[in-house]
Design an enzyme around this catalytic site. Structure first.
Site, PDB file in Angstrom:
ATOM      1  N   HIS A   1       0.907  -1.239   0.073  1.00 28.88           N
ATOM      2  CA  HIS A   1      -0.164  -0.026   0.129  1.00 28.88           C
ATOM      3  C   HIS A   1       0.899   1.270  -0.105  1.00 28.88           C
ATOM      4  O   HIS A   1       0.469   2.225  -0.335  1.00 28.88           O
ATOM      5  CB  HIS A   1      -0.991  -0.011   1.139  1.00 28.88           C
ATOM      6  CG  HIS A   1      -0.275   0.425   2.541  1.00 28.88           C
ATOM      7  ND1 HIS A   1       0.001  -0.545   3.476  1.00 28.88           N
ATOM      8  CD2 HIS A   1      -0.109   1.649   3.105  1.00 28.88           C
ATOM      9  CE1 HIS A   1       0.295   0.046   4.473  1.00 28.88           C
ATOM     10  NE2 HIS A   1       0.408   1.276   4.290  1.00 28.88           N
TER      11      HIS A   1
ATOM     12  N   ASP B   1      -0.126  -7.303   1.585  1.00 32.37           N
ATOM     13  CA  ASP B   1       0.572  -6.130   1.721  1.00 32.37           C
ATOM     14  C   ASP B   1       2.081  -5.906   1.469  1.00 32.37           C
ATOM     15  O   ASP B   1       2.561  -5.291   2.497  1.00 32.37           O
ATOM     16  CB  ASP B   1      -0.218  -5.284   3.016  1.00 32.37           C
ATOM     17  CG  ASP B   1       0.109  -3.790   2.868  1.00 32.37           C
ATOM     18  OD1 ASP B   1       0.123  -3.393   1.822  1.00 32.37           O
ATOM     19  OD2 ASP B   1       0.021  -3.371   3.848  1.00 32.37           O
TER      20      ASP B   1
ATOM     21  N   SER C   1       4.811   1.941   8.189  1.00 30.73           N
ATOM     22  CA  SER C   1       4.101   0.955   7.001  1.00 30.73           C
ATOM     23  C   SER C   1       5.673   0.320   6.518  1.00 30.73           C
ATOM     24  O   SER C   1       6.186   1.185   5.813  1.00 30.73           O
ATOM     25  CB  SER C   1       3.403   1.198   6.348  1.00 30.73           C
ATOM     26  OG  SER C   1       1.964   1.684   6.951  1.00 30.73           O
TER      27      SER C   1
END
Length: 307
Positions: free
Chosen positions: A54, A84, A160
């Site tokens: 993402h 992801d 992330s």
């Protein structure tokens, strides 16, 4: 200095040069403008690195800022939105990569440390413990991600793709998500799953996997249950949900069942099961070992390809 602080400092020192900042740029009016940031880490000396799908999805201009402040243009090797994960490659060689650990050795309550670039703050360190293992989490695409490590090590936007490490400085997870509106509910993708995904992305640029349609959680098996059924397992996978119309539902598997084997191979972690669900299993029936209401059962299940 106290031993707790010394442990964290030593662990961070071992991996900090491998942690990078991911910068996404857009060209607006012929000017390069920063449109997003994230984290990542090098896992090979020739410039391959992990980040989240993402973070880089639909991006064409990706740059990687190294620990020394220098930047490199990055190439997207491949991504897998279902887990992801994404693999980037930067030029040059002789990087010092992070050491990858074994997530199967993790225990609930174990110290873990997250490193990343939350809200653009370079190389931020947070610490916590493993709160749960083998969680299933819904991602931004509505797909279920298996083999998740739940931790209370604080994560924020920009973390992330960064590493979750153990006290030895080994990467045991790729930080990916938090639960909005909750505190202390943060998640990382198991490094064992990440290794398998990386292998396929580097070789093929995509991932092909078999799908069962279950939501799982890793649990400890009580000695009485193990002895009753002569199981070698110390752990197994508790099924908390079965998707409608899925191979698991068609096989007769129910919420509340416990998976202990697949094709007579012992299953203790979601990573164990993930390794079994390779592309060659699609469309073929297999045997899955289940404990239901203290009874040992076996079902035939035919995985399908996850689109």
């Amino acid at each position: 200095m106290d031993s707790y602080s010394a442990t964290i400092i030593d662990a961070v020192e071992k991996v900090k040069t491998a942690v990078v900042k991911i910068e996404i740029f857009n060209n607006t009016n012929k000017k390069e403008q920063l449109s997003g940031t994230g984290s990542g880490f090098l896992f090979s000396s020739d410039g391959y690195l992990f980040t989240n799908s993402h973070v880089v999805h639909n991006s064409t201009n990706i740059k990687v800022k190294l620990h020394d402040g220098t930047s490199r243009q990055a190439t997207l090797i491949g991504e897998d939105p279902d887990t992801d994960l994404a693999i980037l490659k930067i030029s040059d060689a002789d990087f010092t990569p992070a050491k990858l650990g074994d997530a199967d050795l993790l225990r609930i309550g174990q110290l873990v440390i997250a490193i990343g670039n939350p809200l653009g703050f370079h190389h931020t360190v947070t610490a916590g413990v493993v709160s749960a293992l083998g969680r299933t989490l819904e991602n931004q695409n509505g797909r279920m991600m298996d083999s998740m490590i739940q931790t209370d090590a604080a994560l924020n936007p920009g973390n992330s793709g960064g590493p979750l490490i153990n006290s030895d400085g080994e990467v045991i997870g790729v930080n990916t998500a938090t639960i909005r509106g909750a505190q202390g509910l943060c998640f990382a993708i198991s490094i064992n799953t990440a290794k398998e995904i990386a292998s396929q992305l580097i070789r093929f640029g995509k991932v092909k996997r078999a799908y069962l349609g279950i939501v799982m959680q890793q649990i400890e098996l009580v000695p009485k249950l193990r002895a009753m059924h002569e199981l070698p397992n110390k752990q197994a996978l508790f099924i908390s949900e079965v998707s409608a119309g899925s191979p698991a539902e068609k096989a007769g598997i129910l919420s509340g069942d416990i998976i202990h084997s697949f094709n007579n191979m012992m299953i203790e972690t979601s990573d164990n099961l993930f390794k079994q669900l390779t592309a060659d299993k699609i469309g073929q029936f297999h045997f899955i070992g289940i404990i239901r209401s203290n009874l040992k059962k076996e079902f035939r299940i035919t995985p399908i390809q996850r689109n």
